[in-house]
Design an enzyme around this catalytic site. Structure first.
Site, PDB file in Angstrom:
ATOM      1  N   LYS A  72      30.995  48.980  39.785  1.00 17.69           N
ATOM      2  CA  LYS A  72      32.287  48.279  39.716  1.00 17.69           C
ATOM      3  C   LYS A  72      33.359  49.231  39.182  1.00 17.69           C
ATOM      4  O   LYS A  72      33.079  50.063  38.308  1.00 17.69           O
ATOM      5  CB  LYS A  72      32.137  47.045  38.821  1.00 17.69           C
ATOM      6  CG  LYS A  72      33.343  46.114  38.823  1.00 17.69           C
ATOM      7  CD  LYS A  72      33.055  44.860  37.981  1.00 17.69           C
ATOM      8  CE  LYS A  72      34.228  43.906  37.951  1.00 17.69           C
ATOM      9  NZ  LYS A  72      33.946  42.683  37.167  1.00 17.69           N
ATOM     10  N   SER A 147      35.067  38.245  39.389  1.00 20.76           N
ATOM     11  CA  SER A 147      35.838  39.422  39.726  1.00 20.76           C
ATOM     12  C   SER A 147      35.013  40.548  40.373  1.00 20.76           C
ATOM     13  O   SER A 147      35.589  41.443  40.976  1.00 20.76           O
ATOM     14  CB  SER A 147      36.519  39.963  38.465  1.00 20.76           C
ATOM     15  OG  SER A 147      35.567  40.405  37.531  1.00 20.76           O
ATOM     16  N   SER A 171      31.844  36.553  36.243  1.00 18.11           N
ATOM     17  CA  SER A 171      32.194  37.542  37.271  1.00 18.11           C
ATOM     18  C   SER A 171      31.049  38.268  37.948  1.00 18.11           C
ATOM     19  O   SER A 171      31.278  38.992  38.914  1.00 18.11           O
ATOM     20  CB  SER A 171      33.134  38.579  36.680  1.00 18.11           C
ATOM     21  OG  SER A 171      34.437  38.084  36.727  1.00 18.11           O
TER      22      SER A 171
HETATM   23  N1  GLN Z   1      37.070  34.260  36.528  1.00 18.81           N
HETATM   24  C1  GLN Z   1      37.094  34.425  35.111  1.00 18.81           C
HETATM   25  C2  GLN Z   1      38.427  34.981  34.702  1.00 18.81           C
HETATM   26  O1  GLN Z   1      39.255  35.081  35.529  1.00 18.81           O
HETATM   27  C3  GLN Z   1      35.962  35.322  34.669  1.00 18.81           C
HETATM   28  C4  GLN Z   1      36.237  36.733  34.937  1.00 18.81           C
HETATM   29  C5  GLN Z   1      35.122  37.629  34.472  1.00 18.81           C
HETATM   30  O2  GLN Z   1      34.019  37.204  34.216  1.00 18.81           O
HETATM   31  N2  GLN Z   1      35.469  38.887  34.338  1.00 18.81           N
HETATM   32  O3  GLN Z   1      38.663  35.318  33.592  1.00 18.81           O
END
Ligand code: GLN
EC number: 6.3.5.7
Length: 486
Positions: A72, A147, A171
């Site tokens: 990532k 994400s 995410s």
């Molecule tokens: N979707 C969640 C957010 O927008 C989690 C994101 C994540 O786990 N990095 O914060």
């Protein structure tokens, strides 16, 4: 079978028997990438040359010897871009390796490139990326989740044998569920965060996205362990997760089904698939028990106070002095900071910095931030009490399947609800695994979440592995747009 379809455990066997060479594996992967990437856009950066150089010298009898892996875009790899899919990190090259990268390198893995994500890991669809959209391999009109959407789409479309993601509120698990692959969020403190660009430091964990549960176990045992460079990593022994997969029997197991996770608003086909998976575990001998996690309804609100508060502090370092992009036209230092940040950050990141600064401001600190910390404790206690009677919990990973590109991007609150079932796991610091457990009538993957107590990854991995073995799971090849009549 095409070479790119192999799992990492299959590759390991073939590489060790010298039936394949790391160069063949890497070349096969890069031809798959060349074929599929124009449709999916899972990667922000690829380094073919470096991967091939590495393949020539790597020892195949190391734990991941000769296995290519995607990373990532928020994990530092020395001398490579680490953009976090943000404009503000344009041109930035990482000066050091994250601890997980050191561990992967020692274990013989080959780094192939950096995967797309929501900017600074804020989002659930990868639409907040400044480097372009990633498409869901099952339906190119849909998002891959987020994400870590690039990592999940790469693994699901066999553009990667495995990948690392990061999970602050879901995410890893949610994109795994949307794309039909396996995603594991380890216990907080299991994997070093050193070299992971911090979003919400008290919640962030790095974890694997893979084709099978067995592969997730292999990757987890390589990246786990105490790290003196990360004072939130814990001195806990690292079990040989991959060797423990078949040592568990469901006969004496109680699996909890939390009633708060079967709310209205959850898609009918998702509910059906999860119920079928639960019945399957029952038929394998597990005892299924309904349990209650009463503070679940407060998890999303609590998360968005704590995560934004921490993000507003963590992102203060991007000021145009130390990293990446700089404003060109400005009047004085303050104006320089302001313009750099205004030009460099996307709208979701700005929204979170504003929200986080607000909840930490004097006068609101007690009302929001401190109260959220108390609710976090309650959520943690909910889990501790159910784990007294059950070994793991079964829930949907997401209330719905992958949604259409653009469907939720103008409504932040709708987007925040995409993580309603994954967030509490981060708040409680425990571990969670998402595995594919069926498809909707439109052919979209559905994910089952298996939640375990802190430091019990071997239990959720064994449960997931048993599910995949007993249902004859084979990582499928998604249609990549061939299902659409143009
Ligand atoms: N979707 C969640 C957010 O927008 C989690 C994101 C994540 O786990 N990095 O914060």
């Amino acid at each position: 079978m095409n070479l790119f379809e192999y799992t990492i455990s299959e590759l390991r066997r073939l590489l060790r028997r010298k039936e394949l060479s790391p160069t063949e594996v890497t070349e096969a992967l890069f031809s798959r990438i060349a074929e599929v990437e124009p449709k999916i856009n899972a990667y922000n950066y690829l380094n073919h040359e470096r991967a091939i150089e590495r393949a020539k010298t790597v020892h195949v009898d190391l734990p991941l010897g000769g296995i290519p892996i995607a990373i990532k875009d928020n994990i530092n790899v020395r001398a490579e871009p680490c953009r976090c899919a943000s404009k503000i990190l344009e041109g930035y090259l990482a000066p050091y390796n994250a601890t997980v990268i050191e561990k992967l390198t020692k274990a013989g893995a080959i780094l192939v490139g950096r995967t797309n994500m929501d900017e600074f890991a804020m989002g659930s669809s990868t639409e907040n990326s400044a480097t372009g959209l990633t498409k869901n391999p099952w339906d190119l009109q849909r998002v891959p989740g987020g994400s870590s959407g690039g990592s999940a789409a790469a693994v699901a479309s066999h553009e990667a044998f495995c990948a690392l993601g990061s999970d602050t509120g879901g995410s890893i698990r949610q994109p795994a569920s949307f794309c039909g692959c396996v995603g594991l969020k380890p216990t907080y403190g299991r994997v070093s965060r050193y070299g992971l660009t911090a979003f919400a430091s008290s919640l962030d964990q790095i974890g694997p996205l893979t084709k099978t549960v067995e592969d997730a176990a292999l990757l987890l045992e390589v990246i786990s362990g105490f790290d003196p460079n990360d004072n939130t990593s814990e001195k806990m022994p690292v079990p040989r997760f991959s060797e423990l997969l078949e040592t568990l029997s469901l006969k004496n197991m109680v699996l909890g089904v939390p009633k708060e996770y079967f709310i209205e608003g959850i898609d009918g086909e998702v509910r059906e698939a999860i119920n079928k998976a639960i019945a399957h575990f029952e038929s394998l001998g597990a005892k299924i028990e309904e349990v209650s996690l009463p503070h679940t309804p407060y998890a999303v609100a609590t998360y968005y106070i704590l995560a934004t508060a921490e993000a507003s502090a963590n992102l203060a370092r991007f000021d145009g002095i130390r990293y990446g992009r700089r404003a060109k036209h400005y009047e004085d230092l303050l104006d320089y900071y302001g313009k750099t940040r205004d030009e460099g950050f996307g709208s979701e990141v700005k929204r979170r910095i504003l929200l986080g600064t607000y909840v930490l401001s004097s006068g609101y600190y007690d009302a929001y931030y401190l109260r959220a910390l108390k609710v976090k404790e309650k959520i943690k206690q909910d889990f501790s009490s159910v784990f007294k009677k059950c070994q793991a919990l079964l829930t949907p990973t997401s209330p719905f399947c992958a949604f259409r590109i653009g469907e939720k991007s103008n409504d932040p609150l709708q987007m925040y609800l995409a993580d309603i079932f994954t967030i509490a796991v981060n708040l409680a610091g425990i571990c969670g695994l998402s595995i594919p457990c069926g498809q909707s009538t439109e052919g979209l993957p559905i994910g089952l979440q298996i939640i375990g107590p802190a430091w019990k990854e071997e239990v959720i991995l064994a449960i997931g592995h048993l599910y995949q073995k007993s249902t004859g799971w084979k990582p499928p090849i998604p249609p990549l747009g061939k299902n659409v009549i143009e």
